[in-house]
Scaffold this motif. Structure first.
Motif, PDB file in Angstrom:
ATOM      1  N   ARG A 113       0.831  -1.215   0.000  1.00 18.36           N
ATOM      2  CA  ARG A 113       0.000   0.000   0.000  1.00 18.36           C
ATOM      3  C   ARG A 113       0.859   1.256   0.000  1.00 18.36           C
ATOM      4  NH1 ARG A 113      -2.772   3.426  -1.018  1.00 18.36           N
ATOM      5  NH2 ARG A 113      -4.927   3.888  -0.444  1.00 18.36           N
ATOM      6  N   ASP A 114       2.053   1.186   0.575  1.00 16.54           N
ATOM      7  CA  ASP A 114       2.925   2.360   0.624  1.00 16.54           C
ATOM      8  C   ASP A 114       3.387   2.813  -0.750  1.00 16.54           C
ATOM      9  OD1 ASP A 114       2.735   2.418   3.360  1.00 16.54           O
ATOM     10  OD2 ASP A 114       4.624   1.345   3.708  1.00 16.54           O
ATOM     11  N   ASN A 115       3.388   1.902  -1.729  1.00 18.01           N
ATOM     12  CA  ASN A 115       3.790   2.294  -3.077  1.00 18.01           C
ATOM     13  C   ASN A 115       2.792   3.222  -3.751  1.00 18.01           C
ATOM     14  OD1 ASN A 115       4.949  -1.061  -3.438  1.00 18.01           O
ATOM     15  ND2 ASN A 115       6.268   0.739  -3.224  1.00 18.01           N
ATOM     16  N   PHE A 116       1.633   3.400  -3.130  1.00 22.11           N
ATOM     17  CA  PHE A 116       0.564   4.185  -3.754  1.00 22.11           C
ATOM     18  C   PHE A 116       0.244   5.451  -2.968  1.00 22.11           C
ATOM     19  CE2 PHE A 116       0.253  -0.121  -5.231  1.00 22.11           C
ATOM     20  CZ  PHE A 116      -0.072  -0.014  -6.569  1.00 22.11           C
ATOM     21  N   GLN A 117       1.208   5.906  -2.184  1.00 19.64           N
ATOM     22  CA  GLN A 117       1.022   7.151  -1.436  1.00 19.64           C
ATOM     23  C   GLN A 117       1.476   8.322  -2.312  1.00 19.64           C
ATOM     24  OE1 GLN A 117      -0.554   7.034   1.532  1.00 19.64           O
ATOM     25  NE2 GLN A 117      -0.661   4.816   1.159  1.00 19.64           N
ATOM     26  N   PHE A 118       0.613   8.731  -3.217  1.00 15.94           N
ATOM     27  CA  PHE A 118       0.959   9.789  -4.157  1.00 15.94           C
ATOM     28  C   PHE A 118       0.501  11.151  -3.632  1.00 15.94           C
ATOM     29  CE2 PHE A 118      -0.063   6.078  -7.071  1.00 15.94           C
ATOM     30  CZ  PHE A 118       1.258   5.675  -7.169  1.00 15.94           C
ATOM     31  N   ARG A 119       1.255  12.165  -3.965  1.00 13.81           N
ATOM     32  CA  ARG A 119       0.912  13.516  -3.521  1.00 13.81           C
ATOM     33  C   ARG A 119      -0.363  14.022  -4.194  1.00 13.81           C
ATOM     34  NH1 ARG A 119       6.732  16.777  -3.556  1.00 13.81           N
ATOM     35  NH2 ARG A 119       7.790  15.475  -1.981  1.00 13.81           N
ATOM     36  N   GLN A 120      -0.486  13.749  -5.472  1.00 22.96           N
ATOM     37  CA  GLN A 120      -1.630  14.239  -6.222  1.00 22.96           C
ATOM     38  C   GLN A 120      -2.705  13.167  -6.311  1.00 22.96           C
ATOM     39  OE1 GLN A 120      -0.602  15.599 -10.134  1.00 22.96           O
ATOM     40  NE2 GLN A 120      -2.514  16.711 -10.445  1.00 22.96           N
ATOM     41  N   SER A 121      -3.939  13.539  -6.073  1.00 24.66           N
ATOM     42  CA  SER A 121      -5.046  12.595  -6.110  1.00 24.66           C
ATOM     43  C   SER A 121      -5.534  12.439  -7.552  1.00 24.66           C
ATOM     44  CB  SER A 121      -6.199  13.090  -5.215  1.00 24.66           C
ATOM     45  OG  SER A 121      -7.285  12.187  -5.271  1.00 24.66           O
ATOM     46  N   LEU A 122      -5.171  11.302  -8.163  1.00 23.01           N
ATOM     47  CA  LEU A 122      -5.568  10.988  -9.529  1.00 23.01           C
ATOM     48  C   LEU A 122      -5.994   9.520  -9.598  1.00 23.01           C
ATOM     49  CD1 LEU A 122      -2.547  12.553 -11.514  1.00 23.01           C
ATOM     50  CD2 LEU A 122      -4.836  13.540 -11.274  1.00 23.01           C
ATOM     51  N   PRO A 123      -6.748   9.135 -10.625  1.00 29.46           N
ATOM     52  CA  PRO A 123      -7.050   7.719 -10.800  1.00 29.46           C
ATOM     53  C   PRO A 123      -5.767   6.906 -10.950  1.00 29.46           C
ATOM     54  CG  PRO A 123      -8.446   9.066 -12.222  1.00 29.46           C
ATOM     55  CD  PRO A 123      -7.414   9.986 -11.630  1.00 29.46           C
ATOM     56  N   VAL A 124      -5.782   5.685 -10.408  1.00 31.46           N
ATOM     57  CA  VAL A 124      -4.627   4.788 -10.492  1.00 31.46           C
ATOM     58  C   VAL A 124      -4.933   3.698 -11.508  1.00 31.46           C
ATOM     59  CG1 VAL A 124      -3.220   3.096  -9.251  1.00 31.46           C
ATOM     60  CG2 VAL A 124      -3.888   5.235  -8.126  1.00 31.46           C
ATOM     61  N   VAL A 125      -4.012   3.499 -12.462  1.00 32.66           N
ATOM     62  CA  VAL A 125      -4.167   2.439 -13.456  1.00 32.66           C
ATOM     63  C   VAL A 125      -2.899   1.604 -13.471  1.00 32.66           C
ATOM     64  CG1 VAL A 125      -5.747   3.823 -14.852  1.00 32.66           C
ATOM     65  CG2 VAL A 125      -3.302   3.841 -15.383  1.00 32.66           C
ATOM     66  N   MET A 126      -3.045   0.351 -13.867  1.00 35.94           N
ATOM     67  CA  MET A 126      -1.905  -0.582 -13.880  1.00 35.94           C
ATOM     68  C   MET A 126      -2.177  -1.685 -14.881  1.00 35.94           C
ATOM     69  SD  MET A 126      -2.615  -2.488 -10.209  1.00 35.94           S
ATOM     70  CE  MET A 126      -2.874  -0.926  -9.375  1.00 35.94           C
ATOM     71  N   THR A 127      -1.212  -2.584 -15.049  1.00 38.78           N
ATOM     72  CA  THR A 127      -1.397  -3.741 -15.923  1.00 38.78           C
ATOM     73  C   THR A 127      -2.159  -4.838 -15.174  1.00 38.78           C
ATOM     74  OG1 THR A 127       0.632  -4.884 -15.269  1.00 38.78           O
ATOM     75  CG2 THR A 127       0.826  -3.212 -16.993  1.00 38.78           C
ATOM     76  N   SER A 128      -2.728  -5.766 -15.918  1.00 40.58           N
ATOM     77  CA  SER A 128      -3.434  -6.890 -15.278  1.00 40.58           C
ATOM     78  C   SER A 128      -2.462  -7.763 -14.494  1.00 40.58           C
ATOM     79  CB  SER A 128      -4.171  -7.719 -16.335  1.00 40.58           C
ATOM     80  OG  SER A 128      -3.269  -8.217 -17.308  1.00 40.58           O
ATOM     81  N   LYS A 129      -1.217  -7.838 -14.960  1.00 38.40           N
ATOM     82  CA  LYS A 129      -0.202  -8.618 -14.259  1.00 38.40           C
ATOM     83  C   LYS A 129       0.097  -8.014 -12.889  1.00 38.40           C
ATOM     84  CE  LYS A 129       4.728  -9.541 -14.686  1.00 38.40           C
ATOM     85  NZ  LYS A 129       5.898  -9.518 -15.574  1.00 38.40           N
ATOM     86  N   ASP A 130       0.167  -6.689 -12.800  1.00 41.49           N
ATOM     87  CA  ASP A 130       0.404  -6.039 -11.517  1.00 41.49           C
ATOM     88  C   ASP A 130      -0.834  -6.076 -10.630  1.00 41.49           C
ATOM     89  OD1 ASP A 130       3.073  -5.301 -12.012  1.00 41.49           O
ATOM     90  OD2 ASP A 130       2.446  -3.548 -13.144  1.00 41.49           O
TER      91      ASP A 130
END
Length: 339
Positions: free
Chosen positions: A282-299
């Motif tokens: 969860r710590d990898n997703f502590q972003f400063r700017q609030s935006l939608p998060v997208v990733m690959t199906s593998k991730d």
């Protein structure tokens, strides 16, 4: 970007950017080539095992991602359409299964199974068995009644006998500086491609290239739909409108290809790169700017347990040029003639 990703980026930049410092390692490359040749000859002559069912190996001769997983899914779907029971063998890089061989099931987590095996199982429902000893995994799948086996990234695992070999190339990266490890990204010399049955070139176009030999076939990864990471529910590509700004997270072999796909969908990405098979928290997703998060199906399979409801993953299809499938079906007819 973490330290391990920085190290990977350093080597990738050297291999594909033709940095001169790597040529100081040429003596090691010579040793690597000799050892690789002798190892292959010894195993093929004395140690290779035929498990008693057809084995199709899908791999590459270079380090890093080339698009094997979508191709394997497409091949599994084709084989299943013939009524065959398909099994997939995987080394399960990064997995921590309670025992090996390990058969992926509905209760499997990404930590136990690894990202690619779990992605393949979710996309196809076929039997998937993980073991660094691919022969042991193959025997488990044969005993489960599989008619044909696909070996994920097993081109250099010569102990497992094979019926067909498919090598995948990333057209964008190519062969880098053309050298073998550690000077370049190649696990085996380019001449190895002369002995495989199919070479699939992952690129942006399906147009034929007349400079390719006849056993080379083009492939394109085509966006299919979004799905919510949390509950796997599907959403159309239009769910994110063109011009939307997103956090694009990638822990794959060639993240630039994923980012380029997002750009073609009209998205503006703030890119977050991690090494291939990175274990996300969860710590990898502590972003400063609030935006939608997208990733690959593998991730996505590694993030489902802590994902926010609005996080999305992109599902892609491997689309091959038309002349590939008749040739592949011809090979299947020799193995599994219709009644």
């Amino acid at each position: 970007m973490g330290q391990s990703a920085d190290r990977d980026a350093k080597w990738t930049s050297a291999w594909y950017g033709n940095k001169r410092w790597v040529y100081a390692l040429l003596p090691l490359e010579g040793l690597f080539r000799v050892v690789a040749y002798l190892r292959r000859a010894f195993i093929v002559l004395w140690r290779q095992v035929n498990v008693g069912v057809p084995v199709i190996v899908v791999g590459n001769i270079s380090v890093g991602g080339t698009g094997k997983t979508p191709l394997i899914i497409a091949l599994v779907n084709r084989l299943q359409a013939r009524g065959l029971k398909v099994g997939v063998i995987s080394r399960g890089y990064g997995s921590a299964a309670p025992q090996y061989p390990y058969v992926v099931s509905e209760s499997s987590s990404a930590r136990e199974a690894g990202d690619e095996p779990l992605s393949i199982w979710r996309a196809t429902g076929c039997a998937v068995c993980i073991d660094a000893d691919r022969v042991a995994a193959a025997r488990i799948l044969k005993s489960a009644g599989c008619d044909v086996l696909l070996s994920d990234d097993g081109l250099q695992h010569y102990r497992l006998g094979r019926t067909l070999e498919i090598a995948v190339i990333d057209a964008e990266r190519g062969f880098g500086n053309g050298h073998c490890l550690p000077v370049g990204p190649l696990r085996e010399p380019r001449a190895r491609l002369l002995s495989v049955d199919f070479v699939v070139v992952n690129q942006t176009s399906l147009e034929g290239d007349t400079t390719f030999p006849r056993h080379y076939y083009n492939m394109r990864l085509e966006p299919k739909h979004w799905f919510r990471v949390k509950d796997l529910s599907r959403l159309p590509l239009e769910h994110l409108s063109q011009g939307s700004h997103v956090h694009a997270v990638a822990g794959i072999g060639n993240p630039d290809r994923f980012f380029a796909t997002l750009s073609k969908l009209g998205l503006v990405s703030e890119c977050h790169i991690y090494r291939d098979h990175h274990t996300f928290t969860r710590d990898n997703f502590q972003f400063r700017q609030s935006l939608p998060v997208v990733m690959t199906s593998k991730d996505a399979v590694k993030c489902q347990s802590f994902a926010e409801p609005e996080w999305l993953a992109l599902e892609v299809d491997a689309v091959l040029e038309k002349r590939f499938w008749p040739k592949f079906e011809h090979e299947l007819d020799t193995l599994f003639p219709y009644e």
